[in-house]
Enzyme design. Structure first.
Site, PDB file in Angstrom:
ATOM      1  N   TYR A 122       0.697  -1.285   0.026  1.00 55.80           N
ATOM      2  CA  TYR A 122       0.120  -0.305   0.128  1.00 55.80           C
ATOM      3  C   TYR A 122       0.938   1.328   0.093  1.00 55.80           C
ATOM      4  O   TYR A 122       0.542   2.166  -0.669  1.00 55.80           O
ATOM      5  CB  TYR A 122      -0.965  -0.228   1.277  1.00 55.80           C
ATOM      6  CG  TYR A 122      -1.848  -0.961   1.269  1.00 55.80           C
ATOM      7  CD1 TYR A 122      -3.273  -0.839   0.629  1.00 55.80           C
ATOM      8  CD2 TYR A 122      -1.644  -2.245   1.897  1.00 55.80           C
ATOM      9  CE1 TYR A 122      -4.140  -1.956   0.741  1.00 55.80           C
ATOM     10  CE2 TYR A 122      -2.723  -3.286   1.998  1.00 55.80           C
ATOM     11  CZ  TYR A 122      -3.925  -3.012   1.190  1.00 55.80           C
ATOM     12  OH  TYR A 122      -4.734  -4.303   1.152  1.00 55.80           O
ATOM     13  N   ASN A 145     -12.320   0.541  -5.520  1.00 59.43           N
ATOM     14  CA  ASN A 145     -12.432   0.060  -6.853  1.00 59.43           C
ATOM     15  C   ASN A 145     -13.585  -0.659  -7.804  1.00 59.43           C
ATOM     16  O   ASN A 145     -13.883  -1.546  -7.239  1.00 59.43           O
ATOM     17  CB  ASN A 145     -11.148  -0.767  -6.994  1.00 59.43           C
ATOM     18  CG  ASN A 145     -10.822  -1.645  -8.086  1.00 59.43           C
ATOM     19  OD1 ASN A 145     -11.160  -1.021  -9.281  1.00 59.43           O
ATOM     20  ND2 ASN A 145      -9.775  -2.540  -8.421  1.00 59.43           N
ATOM     21  N   CYS A 153      -6.730  -5.019  -7.636  1.00 59.86           N
ATOM     22  CA  CYS A 153      -6.462  -4.521  -6.483  1.00 59.86           C
ATOM     23  C   CYS A 153      -6.212  -5.576  -5.632  1.00 59.86           C
ATOM     24  O   CYS A 153      -5.553  -5.619  -4.378  1.00 59.86           O
ATOM     25  CB  CYS A 153      -7.562  -3.600  -5.954  1.00 59.86           C
ATOM     26  SG  CYS A 153      -9.390  -4.612  -5.936  1.00 59.86           S
ATOM     27  N   HIS A 154      -6.294  -6.972  -5.826  1.00 64.27           N
ATOM     28  CA  HIS A 154      -5.968  -7.942  -5.234  1.00 64.27           C
ATOM     29  C   HIS A 154      -4.426  -8.116  -5.167  1.00 64.27           C
ATOM     30  O   HIS A 154      -4.117  -8.820  -4.240  1.00 64.27           O
ATOM     31  CB  HIS A 154      -6.319  -9.419  -5.696  1.00 64.27           C
ATOM     32  CG  HIS A 154      -6.182  -9.667  -7.078  1.00 64.27           C
ATOM     33  ND1 HIS A 154      -6.692  -8.981  -8.129  1.00 64.27           N
ATOM     34  CD2 HIS A 154      -5.097 -10.464  -7.795  1.00 64.27           C
ATOM     35  CE1 HIS A 154      -6.193  -9.412  -9.109  1.00 64.27           C
ATOM     36  NE2 HIS A 154      -5.253 -10.072  -9.067  1.00 64.27           N
ATOM     37  N   GLU A 180      -2.473 -16.497  -9.715  1.00 57.82           N
ATOM     38  CA  GLU A 180      -1.510 -15.890 -10.393  1.00 57.82           C
ATOM     39  C   GLU A 180      -0.097 -16.250 -10.019  1.00 57.82           C
ATOM     40  O   GLU A 180       0.974 -15.739 -10.201  1.00 57.82           O
ATOM     41  CB  GLU A 180      -1.408 -14.327  -9.913  1.00 57.82           C
ATOM     42  CG  GLU A 180      -2.694 -13.734 -10.867  1.00 57.82           C
ATOM     43  CD  GLU A 180      -2.708 -12.159 -10.702  1.00 57.82           C
ATOM     44  OE1 GLU A 180      -1.848 -11.428 -10.162  1.00 57.82           O
ATOM     45  OE2 GLU A 180      -3.922 -11.569 -10.914  1.00 57.82           O
TER      46      GLU A 180
END
Length: 188
Positions: A122, A145, A153-154, A180
């Protein structure tokens, strides 16, 4: 007139939507002529109706279900490919109408610079937009978002290695990060 034909009428704001089944549950996808405008997690009937009412209020047009409309058809293909593991980047026009100011700046930076399979803190994201010390404000931007998954945003986590919060729920965030390759797949 078909829903696709309604989408094509000139001079009016048009909002089209559909729901796509994914590994994290149903996602509502909504688009305008400008591009994808909203992605909503856990799009059960009640959540979907609330999201569509909010979109109508914010955008000044009644959303029309039209999965075959051009911006949605491509978004569906790309979302399905992402969850199948065959797409790492979304190449969709985005409509930023639901977000402005600092939040938009942060989300645009996130979308353009934090690649598939990586994470950012962040505070690091705050630094990237020239606002050192604004980690909490970045967290608020992630919570606001309107385009989660597509604007990833993950991929934003805590500096100390914690997963951080997530509007779609922590299990959803873990699933996306595991997809991912950032986190190991759960054992059970």
């Amino acid at each position: 007139m078909s829903s696709e034909g309604q989408y094509e009428r000139q001079g009016e704001q048009q909002v089209v939507w559909t729901v796509v089944g994914t590994d994290i549950g149903p996602l509502l996808l909504a688009a305008t002529r400008e591009g994808l405008v909203n992605v909503v997690f856990h799009a059960t009937d009640a959540v979907r109706e609330q999201a569509l009412t909010r979109l109508a209020s914010r955008l000044g047009a009644e959303p029309v279900e039209a999965p075959g409309a051009p911006p949605l058809a491509e978004a569906i293909r790309q979302v399905e490919a992402y969850f199948a593991g065959t797409r790492k980047d979304f190449e969709l026009p985005l409509d930023w109408a639901l977000i402005s100011g600092f939040n938009r700046q942060v989300l645009r930076e996130l979308a353009s610079s934090v690649q598939y399979g990586t994470v950012v803190g962040y505070g690091d994201l705050a630094d990237r937009v020239g606002q050192p010390g604004a980690a909490q404000a970045v967290g608020a931007a992630m919570g606001a978002n309107p385009l989660p998954v597509v604007v990833p945003c993950h991929r934003v986590v805590e500096r100390d290695g914690g997963i951080g919060g997530f509007g779609g729920g922590l299990e959803t965030k873990r699933t996306l990060l595991a997809l991912e390759g950032v986190l190991p797949q759960p054992l059970f």
